[in-house]
Design a protein around this motif. Structure first.
Motif, PDB file in Angstrom:
ATOM      1  N   PHE A 343       0.832  -1.205   0.000  1.00  0.00           N
ATOM      2  CA  PHE A 343       0.000   0.000   0.000  1.00  0.00           C
ATOM      3  C   PHE A 343       0.866   1.255   0.000  1.00  0.00           C
ATOM      4  O   PHE A 343       0.587   2.216  -0.719  1.00  0.00           O
ATOM      5  N   ARG A 344       1.906   1.263   0.807  1.00  0.00           N
ATOM      6  CA  ARG A 344       2.773   2.442   0.868  1.00  0.00           C
ATOM      7  C   ARG A 344       3.470   2.708  -0.463  1.00  0.00           C
ATOM      8  O   ARG A 344       3.682   3.860  -0.845  1.00  0.00           O
ATOM      9  N   GLU A 345       3.800   1.651  -1.174  1.00  0.00           N
ATOM     10  CA  GLU A 345       4.543   1.819  -2.418  1.00  0.00           C
ATOM     11  C   GLU A 345       3.651   2.106  -3.612  1.00  0.00           C
ATOM     12  O   GLU A 345       4.003   2.912  -4.472  1.00  0.00           O
ATOM     13  N   PHE A 346       2.486   1.452  -3.683  1.00  0.00           N
ATOM     14  CA  PHE A 346       1.676   1.537  -4.897  1.00  0.00           C
ATOM     15  C   PHE A 346       0.302   2.196  -4.704  1.00  0.00           C
ATOM     16  O   PHE A 346      -0.307   2.623  -5.687  1.00  0.00           O
ATOM     17  N   LEU A 347      -0.207   2.240  -3.481  1.00  0.00           N
ATOM     18  CA  LEU A 347      -1.560   2.743  -3.243  1.00  0.00           C
ATOM     19  C   LEU A 347      -1.545   3.772  -2.122  1.00  0.00           C
ATOM     20  O   LEU A 347      -2.330   3.707  -1.172  1.00  0.00           O
ATOM     21  N   GLN A 348      -0.672   4.747  -2.237  1.00  0.00           N
ATOM     22  CA  GLN A 348      -0.492   5.731  -1.175  1.00  0.00           C
ATOM     23  C   GLN A 348      -1.758   6.543  -0.913  1.00  0.00           C
ATOM     24  O   GLN A 348      -2.022   6.943   0.230  1.00  0.00           O
ATOM     25  N   ARG A 349      -2.567   6.772  -1.940  1.00  0.00           N
ATOM     26  CA  ARG A 349      -3.771   7.591  -1.753  1.00  0.00           C
ATOM     27  C   ARG A 349      -4.793   6.904  -0.846  1.00  0.00           C
ATOM     28  O   ARG A 349      -5.714   7.555  -0.341  1.00  0.00           O
ATOM     29  N   GLN A 350      -4.651   5.588  -0.639  1.00  0.00           N
ATOM     30  CA  GLN A 350      -5.590   4.880   0.226  1.00  0.00           C
ATOM     31  C   GLN A 350      -5.065   4.698   1.643  1.00  0.00           C
ATOM     32  O   GLN A 350      -5.770   4.178   2.505  1.00  0.00           O
ATOM     33  N   LEU A 351      -3.826   5.104   1.892  1.00  0.00           N
ATOM     34  CA  LEU A 351      -3.214   4.847   3.193  1.00  0.00           C
ATOM     35  C   LEU A 351      -3.999   5.460   4.343  1.00  0.00           C
ATOM     36  O   LEU A 351      -4.119   4.857   5.412  1.00  0.00           O
ATOM     37  N   LYS A 352      -4.518   6.666   4.149  1.00  0.00           N
ATOM     38  CA  LYS A 352      -5.243   7.330   5.224  1.00  0.00           C
ATOM     39  C   LYS A 352      -6.465   6.519   5.640  1.00  0.00           C
ATOM     40  O   LYS A 352      -6.748   6.365   6.843  1.00  0.00           O
ATOM     41  N   VAL A 353      -7.179   5.998   4.662  1.00  0.00           N
ATOM     42  CA  VAL A 353      -8.378   5.193   4.959  1.00  0.00           C
ATOM     43  C   VAL A 353      -7.982   3.854   5.561  1.00  0.00           C
ATOM     44  O   VAL A 353      -8.624   3.361   6.498  1.00  0.00           O
ATOM     45  N   VAL A 354      -6.924   3.247   5.034  1.00  0.00           N
ATOM     46  CA  VAL A 354      -6.457   1.973   5.561  1.00  0.00           C
ATOM     47  C   VAL A 354      -6.040   2.123   7.021  1.00  0.00           C
ATOM     48  O   VAL A 354      -6.405   1.309   7.884  1.00  0.00           O
ATOM     49  N   ASP A 355      -5.269   3.176   7.315  1.00  0.00           N
ATOM     50  CA  ASP A 355      -4.783   3.381   8.683  1.00  0.00           C
ATOM     51  C   ASP A 355      -5.916   3.691   9.655  1.00  0.00           C
ATOM     52  O   ASP A 355      -5.787   3.441  10.855  1.00  0.00           O
ATOM     53  N   ALA A 356      -7.015   4.242   9.140  1.00  0.00           N
ATOM     54  CA  ALA A 356      -8.144   4.583  10.010  1.00  0.00           C
ATOM     55  C   ALA A 356      -9.039   3.385  10.307  1.00  0.00           C
ATOM     56  O   ALA A 356      -9.883   3.443  11.209  1.00  0.00           O
ATOM     57  N   ALA A 357      -8.867   2.295   9.564  1.00  0.00           N
ATOM     58  CA  ALA A 357      -9.708   1.114   9.761  1.00  0.00           C
ATOM     59  C   ALA A 357      -9.418   0.470  11.111  1.00  0.00           C
ATOM     60  O   ALA A 357      -8.303   0.520  11.617  1.00  0.00           O
ATOM     61  N   ARG A 358     -10.445  -0.150  11.694  1.00  0.00           N
ATOM     62  CA  ARG A 358     -10.291  -0.780  13.005  1.00  0.00           C
ATOM     63  C   ARG A 358      -9.241  -1.890  12.977  1.00  0.00           C
ATOM     64  O   ARG A 358      -8.562  -2.132  13.975  1.00  0.00           O
ATOM     65  N   GLN A 359      -9.103  -2.581  11.852  1.00  0.00           N
ATOM     66  CA  GLN A 359      -8.149  -3.674  11.764  1.00  0.00           C
ATOM     67  C   GLN A 359      -6.722  -3.197  12.020  1.00  0.00           C
ATOM     68  O   GLN A 359      -5.911  -3.932  12.575  1.00  0.00           O
ATOM     69  N   GLN A 360      -6.423  -1.968  11.613  1.00  0.00           N
ATOM     70  CA  GLN A 360      -5.078  -1.433  11.792  1.00  0.00           C
ATOM     71  C   GLN A 360      -4.915  -0.669  13.107  1.00  0.00           C
ATOM     72  O   GLN A 360      -3.802  -0.508  13.599  1.00  0.00           O
ATOM     73  N   LYS A 361      -5.998  -0.202  13.676  1.00  0.00           N
ATOM     74  CA  LYS A 361      -5.925   0.628  14.878  1.00  0.00           C
ATOM     75  C   LYS A 361      -5.897  -0.189  16.157  1.00  0.00           C
ATOM     76  O   LYS A 361      -5.455   0.296  17.196  1.00  0.00           O
ATOM     77  N   SER A 362      -6.373  -1.428  16.114  1.00  0.00           N
ATOM     78  CA  SER A 362      -6.447  -2.228  17.336  1.00  0.00           C
ATOM     79  C   SER A 362      -6.192  -3.690  17.016  1.00  0.00           C
ATOM     80  O   SER A 362      -6.212  -4.103  15.857  1.00  0.00           O
ATOM     81  N   PHE A 363      -5.944  -4.463  18.044  1.00  0.00           N
ATOM     82  CA  PHE A 363      -5.681  -5.892  17.890  1.00  0.00           C
ATOM     83  C   PHE A 363      -6.975  -6.603  17.538  1.00  0.00           C
ATOM     84  O   PHE A 363      -7.970  -6.505  18.265  1.00  0.00           O
ATOM     85  N   LEU A 364      -6.984  -7.301  16.402  1.00  0.00           N
ATOM     86  CA  LEU A 364      -8.172  -8.013  15.944  1.00  0.00           C
ATOM     87  C   LEU A 364      -8.076  -9.466  16.395  1.00  0.00           C
ATOM     88  O   LEU A 364      -7.268 -10.240  15.879  1.00  0.00           O
ATOM     89  N   THR A 365      -8.893  -9.820  17.376  1.00  0.00           N
ATOM     90  CA  THR A 365      -8.843 -11.184  17.911  1.00  0.00           C
ATOM     91  C   THR A 365     -10.102 -11.951  17.531  1.00  0.00           C
ATOM     92  O   THR A 365     -11.207 -11.400  17.531  1.00  0.00           O
ATOM     93  N   PHE A 366      -9.918 -13.219  17.210  1.00  0.00           N
ATOM     94  CA  PHE A 366     -11.040 -14.074  16.825  1.00  0.00           C
ATOM     95  C   PHE A 366     -11.351 -15.123  17.894  1.00  0.00           C
ATOM     96  O   PHE A 366     -12.129 -16.042  17.634  1.00  0.00           O
TER      97      PHE A 366
END
Length: 457
Positions: A343-366
């Motif tokens: 994402f950082r190399e090829f899809l930089q315009r989506q990084l802000k949305v990706v980083d804001a997603a819950r999956q990236q902001k907190s530990f996702l446990t199943f």
């Protein structure tokens, strides 16, 4: 045939409002994890597929067909891909209900709700990964081969293309579908009235079409007419995990000079650590480009030198894979450095949305989810095999039995292919095992319907 044909336009127009509410609710239900996350769910392998369009070379076990599929959804932030996955799921579920004479909006909603609450299905539908197509392709092949006379020509063509595309998304899926077709040809002399030769040929041709798709995509992106690489390396890593590679090196390093000989006493314990750890000797020796020939040589020769050991490990791996069914393997952000790098190399315009997603902001446990998913999966699997054994004992070959047999054989084939080649992983089991729960519900509904007295009576 009246109960399985598509409703006419007047009938559709006469549908009460709640039917349209159900039609809108089911895809939202199937995409609940992604909607909760605020972005399509990612997995540690997602980046490898995304990068195919940009890097333009072949990577082991990363289908260029699926990479292209993801690329064409980039401008929608991949919600286009999730919409396709949700609609394809609804279509396959509804069509299966229809050929069994069970198609009712409320029934489809109830069945979808049960699958959403008790299986990995919504997580698969919500993820940018090939896994959703594994289970759906088994059902689409079943419909095409065993119920091709109950669907329209357009639906049959759609099933053909969908199955071919699914086969092209992952080599294990293709191998599983090919195995089902081969078993279909073996069983046909005993089931001539149930298995049409023309329909079985159509199903078999989906595998050829999928192979053609993959070769074409590989050539379009890399300029090579070649199969997706990685087979020998994946098998080698599994043998390493079983201790076979260390034994082979100990037996042959005194007389043969392998790159791995100096490291034979310090090899990682698991296949994943060998292939994907940054500190692995695999990286030091040039990864796939530097090690592919040596890994292929050792894998093929170890297979012939230790046949009984290999057979024993294959059986153990298959059995273990049948039990590895937990949802959510490698979906926590700590396992996805490569995907984030893409994402950082090829899809930089989506990084802000990706980083804001819950999956990236907190530990996702199943953990809590798997308290439901794992028992449901294992119980459903046991029931499917019990139903198949009972049907064989009674020599029953009705539609329900054929569905149960297809699902059971798909599970065994998937476990053998994935367990023997890659080693047992929860991901390989969870992506397919939800169809056992679906098959059980179809069986219960169909048996109940068959016991009901006809309205005419």
């Amino acid at each position: 045939m009246a109960d399985i044909t598509t409703p006419s336009l007047p009938d559709r127009a006469a549908n009460p409002p709640w039917v349209w509410v159900i039609a809108a609710a089911i895809p939202l239900m199937l995409l609940t994890p992604a909607l909760w996350n605020g972005y399509p769910l990612l997995q540690s392998d997602t980046g490898g597929y995304l990068a195919r369009w940009y890097e333009r070379y072949l990577v082991p076990s990363r289908s260029t067909v699926f990479g292209l599929y993801l690329h064409y959804g980039e401008h929608s932030y991949f919600w286009f891909n999730l919409a396709i996955q949700a609609l394809a799921t609804i279509w396959i579920l509804q069509l299966t209900l229809r050929v069994f004479g069970l198609a009712k909006p409320r029934r489809l909603f109830g069945l979808s709700l049960v699958l959403t609450l008790t299986t990995a299905l919504p997580w698969l539908t919500s993820m940018l990964l090939t896994d959703i197509f594994a289970g759906l392709s088994v059902l689409s092949l079943f419909l095409l081969v065993l119920h091709g006379d109950k669907v329209s020509g357009i639906e049959k063509a759609a099933l053909f293309l969908f199955t071919a595309f699914s086969a092209a998304t992952h080599s294990a899926t293709m191998a599983m579908l090919l195995g089902l077709c081969c078993l279909g040809w073996i069983a046909r002399p005993l089931l001539r009235e149930r298995i049409s030769a023309s329909h079985l040929m159509q199903g078999t041709l989906t595998i050829a079409a999928g192979a053609f798709m993959l070769l074409s995509a590989n050539f379009a992106l890399s300029g090579q007419v070649a199969w997706t690489p990685g087979g020998y390396s994946i098998v080698f890593a599994r043998m390493l995990q079983d201790g076979i590679v260390t034994r082979y090196l100990n037996d042959h390093c005194p007389t043969q000079h392998f790159k791995l000989c100096p490291y034979r006493d310090a090899l990682p314990e698991t296949a994943d650590d060998f292939l994907w750890s940054r500190e692995s000797v695999f990286n030091k020796l040039g990864r796939f480009r530097g090690m592919n020939d040596e890994m292929g040589y050792i894998a093929t020769h170890a297979l012939t030198e230790y046949p009984l050991w290999q057979a024993e490990e294959a059986l153990l791996a298959t059995g273990e894979q049948m039990l590895e069914v937990a949802t959510g393997e490698n979906t926590d952000h700590s396992t996805m450095m490569h995907t984030y790098g893409v994402f950082r190399e090829f899809l930089q315009r989506q990084l802000k949305v990706v980083d804001a997603a819950r999956q990236q902001k907190s530990f996702l446990t199943f953990g809590p989810i798997n308290l439901i998913h794992v028992p449901v999966a294992l119980i459903s699997t046991a029931l499917v095999f019990a139903m198949l054994m009972a049907a064989l004992f009674r020599r029953r070959a009705d539609d329900v039995t054929l569905l149960v047999a297809t699902v059971a054989l798909a599970l065994l084939g998937n476990a053998a292919v994935c367990g023997i080649i890659s080693g047992a992983h929860d991901r390989y089991g969870s992506r397919l095992v939800w169809i056992t729960t679906f098959a059980i519900m179809i069986a219960v509904l169909k048996r109940r319907k068959d016991r009901e007295p006809s309205r005419a009576a």
